[in-house]
Scaffold this active site. Structure first.
Site, PDB file in Angstrom:
ATOM      1  CB  SER A  42       4.549  -7.672   3.551  1.00 32.46           C
ATOM      2  OG  SER A  42       5.156  -6.456   3.128  1.00 32.46           O
ATOM      3  CG  ASP A  43       4.582  -8.999  -3.080  1.00 31.26           C
ATOM      4  OD1 ASP A  43       5.499  -8.209  -3.390  1.00 31.26           O
ATOM      5  OD2 ASP A  43       4.050  -9.752  -3.910  1.00 31.26           O
ATOM      6  CB  ALA A  44       5.146  -4.214  -3.169  1.00 33.77           C
ATOM      7  CB  SER A  45       3.054  -2.791   2.144  1.00 24.18           C
ATOM      8  OG  SER A  45       3.754  -1.562   2.034  1.00 24.18           O
ATOM      9  CB  THR A  52       3.296 -13.444   3.263  1.00 22.10           C
ATOM     10  OG1 THR A  52       1.937 -13.843   3.273  1.00 22.10           O
ATOM     11  CG2 THR A  52       3.409 -12.056   3.825  1.00 22.10           C
TER      12      THR A  52
END
Length: 553
Positions: free
Chosen positions: A285-288, A237
């Site tokens: 998640s994508d890189a947070s 996401t």
């Protein structure tokens, strides 16, 4: 979520695997369980200090930033897995070209494969990538990208996606998913709920998918449904808002809620992806720490919001001790509902079991034979270069007609390495009998004693670059010379080994080629076509004119 839900696709666990998930869960306290929801990064030497760090943190997954020594990386991952109480998910961005394993076989990126438009070849390349990844201990691919090249200036999509046609994207993405999954490598589609219509970059700002839900269902909705049907085990996401969905559900939705990034949107992750689309796999998640998220919520709290909003795993953390603790404390206080926490953990363990990690599948496999791998890669590169136009019949190049070549180039731009690399093509041309002059970037344009001008661009990995454009002033070295166009005096060829839309800024250049990837193997394939020894076999996976009515001239 019930344990039995893991017996359904895409995990499809048998009784033994379900029992492993149950027993593993029972053996984890909340601190250890919270750590399982984090995919941390690792770079540099895997020495005693790094092994001790990972052992103390006990994360659920690891993304390794690999060095050039494949054997050393294989040994390092084996050591990391050997000391882990629960086997780790080991992930990598297997997107081809420079976004892949540095010691693996060079293969084209997705846009180049879309230009070749040979689904069987895409599957062959995917199998090769999967086999090489599995051979060093990688078990999870953050690919394919199923974003749409709609906004030409999108630095996020660029060469990482399969073009602008959803049908072509679906063909190639599902072929890659099927190949990855058949080899035992978990595939991930990204970036949910769909990128490519906003020319901004999630590394810098939350981007917005502006489509109505009717438009979204006809494009991204179809793509995600096709990926789910193909058996993809994970969805990444993104830091992307989809306000139309929130406002369709509730017209009174305020802007703050409507423009939340999907990473922290319960509605997009749980209601749309899980509910409407029926996805039962893992959401990561994508890189947070990208500003698309951290501009909205503070970095530590962001990790809590990620899990609360329906993601099962957090990607990356600069303060893992504090952030794992924050998630654990949020569960204890009820900020993260216990059911949500347990569902995330079950899916993380379910993905591990589906990969056979509970049964020893974390051990690396044998790599494919180098000769076979190189043959597949060479065939793939050869099918990608695309001749967009050659209005003056300049091609093929001839050492007699075009002997003295002036090369103008900013070099190969590598923003992740903060570097400019040199092209190999000028030396390849010298070996063909041409006299090649490479003008230092930023020096004044000088056409004296030249027979042909060759522009070379290498903006392939564009992340954090913002909006991409052709900088005539830098190319020609002076304000006045930025207005000069050499094709009235000399044959002129422009080649892009990356970003495919430079004709928007150079609409009248007479000969233009898109080659999509900067790797030397692609430069060698282009050379063969330039010399007339091979065809320009690619077809346009995007509109290379970017809608400019004069760009074909």
């Amino acid at each position: 979520m019930r344990l039995e839900d893991l017996s359904r696709p895409p995990f499809s666990l048998d009784r033994e695997a379900l029992e492993w998930v149950r027993q593993t869960r029972e053996g984890l306290d909340d601190q250890a369980a919270a750590a399982q929801l984090f995919n941390l990064n690792s770079r540099g030497p895997v020495d005693a200090a790094e092994l001790a760090r990972l052992a103390a943190l006990s994360p659920g997954g690891l993304t390794r930033f690999f060095g050039e020594d494949g054997a050393a990386e294989r040994q390092a991952l084996a050591q990391i897995q050997q000391q882990a109480e629960v086997p780790l998910l080991v992930s990598a961005d297997l997107e081809g070209s420079r976004m892949s394993l540095p010691f693996g076989t060079a293969v084209p990126n997705p846009l180049a494969l879309a230009a070749a438009d040979d689904v069987d070849l895409t599957a062959e390349v995917a199998r090769l990538m999967a086999q090489e990844a599995l051979s060093i201990g990688v078990n999870w691919a953050f690919a394919p990208v199923i974003d749409i090249n709609a906004a030409a200036r999108s630095a996020i999509v660029a060469t990482r996606g399969f073009g602008s046609d959803p049908e072509r994207i679906a063909r190639h993405a599902t072929a890659q998913i099927a190949a990855f999954e058949a080899e035992g490598l978990a595939a991930t589609v990204k970036h949910w709920p769909g990128e490519g219509y906003d020319d901004r970059d999630q590394h810098l700002v939350t981007t917005v998918n502006p489509l109505s839900m009717t438009e979204w269902q006809a494009s991204f909705g179809k793509l995600y449904r096709a990926a789910i049907k193909a058996g993809v085990r994970a969805v990444m996401t993104g830091h992307i808002a989809l306000p139309a969905y929130l406002r369709e559900k509730d017209p009174a939705t305020d802007d703050e809620t409507a423009f939340l990034p999907a990473t922290i949107s319960h509605a997009l992750n749980i209601d749309l992806l899980r509910g409407d689309l029926g996805f039962n796999g893992l959401i990561v998640s994508d890189a947070s720490e990208m500003a698309g998220l951290t501009s909205v919520v503070e970095m530590v709290q962001a990790k809590v919001e990620i899990i609360k909003a329906g993601c099962d795993m957090v990607l990356f953390s600069s303060e893992p001790e504090a952030e794992i603790r924050a998630v654990r404390e949020a569960v204890a206080s009820g900020e993260i509902p216990r059911k949500r926490f347990e569902a995330a953990l079950m899916r993380v363990l379910g993905l591990k079991a589906s990969l056979g990690l509970h049964a020893g599948a974390a051990q690396p496999r044998l790599a494919p034979e180098a000769e076979t791998a190189q043959a597949i890669a060479k065939r793939a590169f050869a099918k990608a270069p695309t001749l967009v136009k050659d209005r003056n019949a300049t091609l093929p190049l001839d050492p007699k007609r075009h002997r003295r070549i002036l090369v103008l180039t900013p070099g190969i731009i590598e923003p992740m390495q903060n570097a400019r690399l040199s092209f190999d093509l000028p030396q390849m041309l010298r070996e063909e009998g041409f006299e090649v002059t490479e003008a230092p970037h930023g020096t004044p344009l000088d056409l004296a004693d030249k027979d042909l001008v060759l522009y070379l661009f290498g903006e392939e990995t564009l992340l954090t670059r913002g909006r991409i454009f052709l900088d005539w002033r830098a190319l020609h070295g002076h304000f006045k010379l930025s207005m000069a166009r050499p094709w009235h005096q000399l044959p002129t060829v422009m080649i892009s080994f990356g970003y495919p839309y430079y004709l928007y800024d150079a609409p009248r250049v007479p000969t233009y080629i898109n080659a999509y990837a900067t790797h030397p193997a692609m430069q060698a394939a282009v050379l063969e076509a330039l010399m007339g020894r091979a065809p320009f076999a690619g077809s346009n996976p995007v509109d290379p004119f970017d809608g400019a009515p004069d760009a074909h001239l």
